[in-house]
Design a protein around this motif. Structure first.
Motif, PDB file in Angstrom:
ATOM      1  N   VAL A 106       0.820  -1.205   0.000  1.00  9.34           N
ATOM      2  CA  VAL A 106       0.000   0.000   0.000  1.00  9.34           C
ATOM      3  C   VAL A 106       0.857   1.260   0.000  1.00  9.34           C
ATOM      4  O   VAL A 106       1.877   1.333   0.683  1.00  9.34           O
ATOM      5  N   ALA A 107       0.460   2.230  -0.817  1.00  9.00           N
ATOM      6  CA  ALA A 107       1.124   3.529  -0.863  1.00  9.00           C
ATOM      7  C   ALA A 107       0.060   4.575  -0.595  1.00  9.00           C
ATOM      8  O   ALA A 107      -0.818   4.812  -1.432  1.00  9.00           O
ATOM      9  N   ALA A 108       0.115   5.173   0.581  1.00 10.26           N
ATOM     10  CA  ALA A 108      -0.932   6.103   1.010  1.00 10.26           C
ATOM     11  C   ALA A 108      -0.339   7.458   1.340  1.00 10.26           C
ATOM     12  O   ALA A 108       0.810   7.565   1.780  1.00 10.26           O
ATOM     13  N   GLY A 109      -1.136   8.495   1.144  1.00 11.17           N
ATOM     14  CA  GLY A 109      -0.740   9.836   1.540  1.00 11.17           C
ATOM     15  C   GLY A 109       0.559  10.275   0.906  1.00 11.17           C
ATOM     16  O   GLY A 109       0.773  10.116  -0.301  1.00 11.17           O
ATOM     17  N   ALA A 110       1.454  10.831   1.718  1.00  9.71           N
ATOM     18  CA  ALA A 110       2.722  11.349   1.206  1.00  9.71           C
ATOM     19  C   ALA A 110       3.545  10.270   0.515  1.00  9.71           C
ATOM     20  O   ALA A 110       4.239  10.549  -0.468  1.00  9.71           O
ATOM     21  N   ALA A 111       3.459   9.035   0.995  1.00 12.21           N
ATOM     22  CA  ALA A 111       4.223   7.949   0.369  1.00 12.21           C
ATOM     23  C   ALA A 111       3.752   7.700  -1.059  1.00 12.21           C
ATOM     24  O   ALA A 111       4.563   7.436  -1.957  1.00 12.21           O
ATOM     25  N   ALA A 112       2.439   7.775  -1.280  1.00 11.65           N
ATOM     26  CA  ALA A 112       1.919   7.609  -2.639  1.00 11.65           C
ATOM     27  C   ALA A 112       2.474   8.688  -3.549  1.00 11.65           C
ATOM     28  O   ALA A 112       2.879   8.422  -4.690  1.00 11.65           O
ATOM     29  N   ASN A 113       2.528   9.919  -3.053  1.00  8.73           N
ATOM     30  CA  ASN A 113       2.980  11.018  -3.888  1.00  8.73           C
ATOM     31  C   ASN A 113       4.493  11.034  -4.076  1.00  8.73           C
ATOM     32  O   ASN A 113       4.982  11.499  -5.103  1.00  8.73           O
ATOM     33  N   ILE A 114       5.237  10.520  -3.105  1.00  7.79           N
ATOM     34  CA  ILE A 114       6.670  10.315  -3.305  1.00  7.79           C
ATOM     35  C   ILE A 114       6.886   9.325  -4.441  1.00  7.79           C
ATOM     36  O   ILE A 114       7.738   9.528  -5.309  1.00  7.79           O
ATOM     37  N   ALA A 115       6.110   8.244  -4.455  1.00  6.19           N
ATOM     38  CA  ALA A 115       6.217   7.267  -5.538  1.00  6.19           C
ATOM     39  C   ALA A 115       5.918   7.907  -6.885  1.00  6.19           C
ATOM     40  O   ALA A 115       6.653   7.719  -7.863  1.00  6.19           O
ATOM     41  N   LEU A 116       4.834   8.698  -6.949  1.00  2.27           N
ATOM     42  CA  LEU A 116       4.418   9.287  -8.220  1.00  2.27           C
ATOM     43  C   LEU A 116       5.385  10.352  -8.720  1.00  2.27           C
ATOM     44  O   LEU A 116       5.377  10.696  -9.906  1.00  2.27           O
ATOM     45  N   ALA A 117       6.235  10.859  -7.842  1.00  6.62           N
ATOM     46  CA  ALA A 117       7.251  11.831  -8.256  1.00  6.62           C
ATOM     47  C   ALA A 117       8.460  11.163  -8.896  1.00  6.62           C
ATOM     48  O   ALA A 117       9.292  11.847  -9.503  1.00  6.62           O
ATOM     49  N   CYS A 118       8.561   9.855  -8.769  1.00 10.60           N
ATOM     50  CA  CYS A 118       9.698   9.135  -9.337  1.00 10.60           C
ATOM     51  C   CYS A 118       9.564   9.028 -10.853  1.00 10.60           C
ATOM     52  O   CYS A 118       8.503   9.252 -11.427  1.00 10.60           O
ATOM     53  N   ASP A 119      10.650   8.650 -11.524  1.00 10.90           N
ATOM     54  CA  ASP A 119      10.675   8.622 -12.981  1.00 10.90           C
ATOM     55  C   ASP A 119       9.866   7.476 -13.561  1.00 10.90           C
ATOM     56  O   ASP A 119       9.203   7.630 -14.584  1.00 10.90           O
ATOM     57  N   ILE A 120       9.946   6.329 -12.937  1.00  9.93           N
ATOM     58  CA  ILE A 120       9.220   5.144 -13.393  1.00  9.93           C
ATOM     59  C   ILE A 120       8.605   4.487 -12.165  1.00  9.93           C
ATOM     60  O   ILE A 120       9.306   4.237 -11.181  1.00  9.93           O
ATOM     61  N   VAL A 121       7.304   4.215 -12.228  1.00  7.48           N
ATOM     62  CA  VAL A 121       6.596   3.618 -11.092  1.00  7.48           C
ATOM     63  C   VAL A 121       6.048   2.265 -11.515  1.00  7.48           C
ATOM     64  O   VAL A 121       5.309   2.163 -12.503  1.00  7.48           O
ATOM     65  N   LYS A 126      -1.381  -6.583  -5.901  1.00  8.80           N
ATOM     66  CA  LYS A 126      -1.971  -6.446  -4.573  1.00  8.80           C
ATOM     67  C   LYS A 126      -1.786  -5.041  -3.982  1.00  8.80           C
ATOM     68  O   LYS A 126      -2.174  -4.780  -2.846  1.00  8.80           O
ATOM     69  N   VAL A 127      -1.208  -4.149  -4.742  1.00  7.57           N
ATOM     70  CA  VAL A 127      -0.930  -2.792  -4.282  1.00  7.57           C
ATOM     71  C   VAL A 127      -2.161  -1.908  -4.446  1.00  7.57           C
ATOM     72  O   VAL A 127      -2.880  -1.997  -5.442  1.00  7.57           O
ATOM     73  N   ASN A 128      -2.366  -1.023  -3.474  1.00  3.68           N
ATOM     74  CA  ASN A 128      -3.351   0.046  -3.585  1.00  3.68           C
ATOM     75  C   ASN A 128      -2.668   1.391  -3.388  1.00  3.68           C
ATOM     76  O   ASN A 128      -1.777   1.535  -2.546  1.00  3.68           O
ATOM     77  N   PHE A 129      -3.096   2.378  -4.164  1.00  2.00           N
ATOM     78  CA  PHE A 129      -2.674   3.759  -4.000  1.00  2.00           C
ATOM     79  C   PHE A 129      -3.844   4.537  -3.403  1.00  2.00           C
ATOM     80  O   PHE A 129      -4.982   4.419  -3.885  1.00  2.00           O
ATOM     81  N   ILE A 130      -3.572   5.330  -2.374  1.00  2.00           N
ATOM     82  CA  ILE A 130      -4.660   6.049  -1.698  1.00  2.00           C
ATOM     83  C   ILE A 130      -4.225   7.486  -1.420  1.00  2.00           C
ATOM     84  O   ILE A 130      -3.246   7.728  -0.718  1.00  2.00           O
ATOM     85  N   GLN A 131      -4.978   8.431  -1.952  1.00  2.20           N
ATOM     86  CA  GLN A 131      -4.818   9.842  -1.569  1.00  2.20           C
ATOM     87  C   GLN A 131      -5.628  10.022  -0.283  1.00  2.20           C
ATOM     88  O   GLN A 131      -6.764  10.504  -0.294  1.00  2.20           O
ATOM     89  N   ALA A 132      -5.027   9.631   0.824  1.00  2.00           N
ATOM     90  CA  ALA A 132      -5.764   9.484   2.082  1.00  2.00           C
ATOM     91  C   ALA A 132      -5.982  10.787   2.843  1.00  2.00           C
ATOM     92  O   ALA A 132      -6.640  10.790   3.881  1.00  2.00           O
ATOM     93  N   PHE A 133      -5.469  11.868   2.342  1.00  2.37           N
ATOM     94  CA  PHE A 133      -5.457  13.134   3.084  1.00  2.37           C
ATOM     95  C   PHE A 133      -6.853  13.598   3.500  1.00  2.37           C
ATOM     96  O   PHE A 133      -7.086  13.989   4.639  1.00  2.37           O
ATOM     97  N   SER A 134      -7.788  13.599   2.551  1.00  2.00           N
ATOM     98  CA  SER A 134      -9.127  14.131   2.848  1.00  2.00           C
ATOM     99  C   SER A 134      -9.841  13.323   3.920  1.00  2.00           C
ATOM    100  O   SER A 134     -10.741  13.839   4.589  1.00  2.00           O
ATOM    101  N   GLY A 164     -10.678  10.051  -1.640  1.00  2.00           N
ATOM    102  CA  GLY A 164      -9.758   9.146  -0.966  1.00  2.00           C
ATOM    103  C   GLY A 164      -9.947   7.693  -1.359  1.00  2.00           C
ATOM    104  O   GLY A 164      -9.710   6.789  -0.561  1.00  2.00           O
ATOM    105  N   ASP A 165     -10.363   7.455  -2.609  1.00  2.00           N
ATOM    106  CA  ASP A 165     -10.601   6.085  -3.073  1.00  2.00           C
ATOM    107  C   ASP A 165      -9.312   5.263  -3.112  1.00  2.00           C
ATOM    108  O   ASP A 165      -8.234   5.804  -3.391  1.00  2.00           O
ATOM    109  N   LYS A 166      -9.440   3.966  -2.877  1.00  2.00           N
ATOM    110  CA  LYS A 166      -8.339   3.038  -3.117  1.00  2.00           C
ATOM    111  C   LYS A 166      -8.279   2.724  -4.607  1.00  2.00           C
ATOM    112  O   LYS A 166      -9.289   2.373  -5.209  1.00  2.00           O
TER     113      LYS A 166
END
Length: 259
Positions: A106-121, A126-134, A164-166
């Motif tokens: 799982v990549a949630a919150g700031a960790a999800a956005n750190i991942a998305l800032a990388c060059d290749i993701v 079994k992974v979920n990405f969650i913009q959990a902030f709201s 904040g959907d998964k």
């Protein structure tokens, strides 16, 4: 045990977020160590590709909420953003070496956005990405409001930020949030293959590609064309360019040195 692990082999630096007991949530000590590790990878000429992943079952759960709710530990959101996450994102984008986010859980919150800032993701099924902030009354940070709409479109990004959907890795791949879904059973092997391929490519050219894409986020067409011209002239002066052309003419595999 360090909250950030670093292993270097085959010209690849493997950075592991290492607080598995709290799903690699990030506290102040970890944030600074992460930054120091990124700096070390940038400075090390033997490192030609970087992989960021998480220990245990998660890539990362974002900010350590125990830290921000402890009156003795809480640095405050201004310091958290200005001193923790914003420098991490800036370093990831500024390092002129390819960076893979190998999202292993799982990549949630700031960790999800750190991942998305990388060059290749890349991620497994079994992974979920969650913009959990709201979900706790906050807004996306760590450049989530910058990269996410550019990756998947304004409407979809805003909806995910608000709701904040998964989002599973298969859906994330289809919407262009990530480069590729890799099956869980050979995830580590395929990540290593991808990293090794990048590490053996013309490193300076890859860095210039990254520089050009960074600039494209704000440049006009004319500015981007001028930058492409500048960077192409620089790339054409490298030893790797000469080697690439010679290998093409001689019908052999190029031996790039990263210079």
């Amino acid at each position: 045990m360090s909250s950030i692990l670093l292993k270097i082999e085959n010209k690849i630096a493997y950075i592991t977020l290492n607080r598995p007991e709290v799903f690699n949530s990030i506290n102040r000590e970890m944030a600074f160590l992460f930054q120091d590790t990124l700096d070390a990878c940038e400075a090390n000429a033997d490192v030609r590709a970087i992989v960021i992943t998480g220990a245990g079952k998660a890539f990362g759960a974002g900010q350590d909420l125990k830290e921000v709710t402890d009156p003795d530990l809480n640095p405050g959101f201004k310091k958290i953003l200005d001193e923790h996450y914003n420098p991490i994102i800036i370093k990831i984008r500024a390092i002129k070496k390819p960076i893979i986010a190998a999202v292993n859980g799982v990549a949630a919150g700031a960790a999800a956005n750190i991942a998305l800032a990388c060059d290749i993701v890349v991620a497994h099924e079994k992974v979920n990405f969650i913009q959990a902030f709201s979900l706790i009354g906050l807004i996306p940070d760590s450049a989530g409001t910058y990269f996410l709409p550019r990756l998947i479109g304004f409407q979809k990004a805003q909806a995910l930020a608000m709701l904040g959907d998964k989002i599973g890795a298969e859906e994330a791949e289809k919407m262009g949030m990530i480069y590729k879904l890799i099956p869980l059973e050979n995830f580590e092997e395929e990540v290593n293959k991808l990293a090794l391929k990048l590490a053996n490519m013309p490193t300076l050219a890859l860095g210039k590609i990254k520089e050009a894409f960074n600039a494209s986020l704000t440049n006009t067409l004319e500015q981007q064309l001028a930058l492409e011209s500048k960077l192409q002239i620089e790339a054409a002066s490298t030893n790797d360019y000469a080697e690439g052309v010679a290998a093409f003419i001689e019908k052999r595999k190029p031996n790039f040195k990263g210079n």
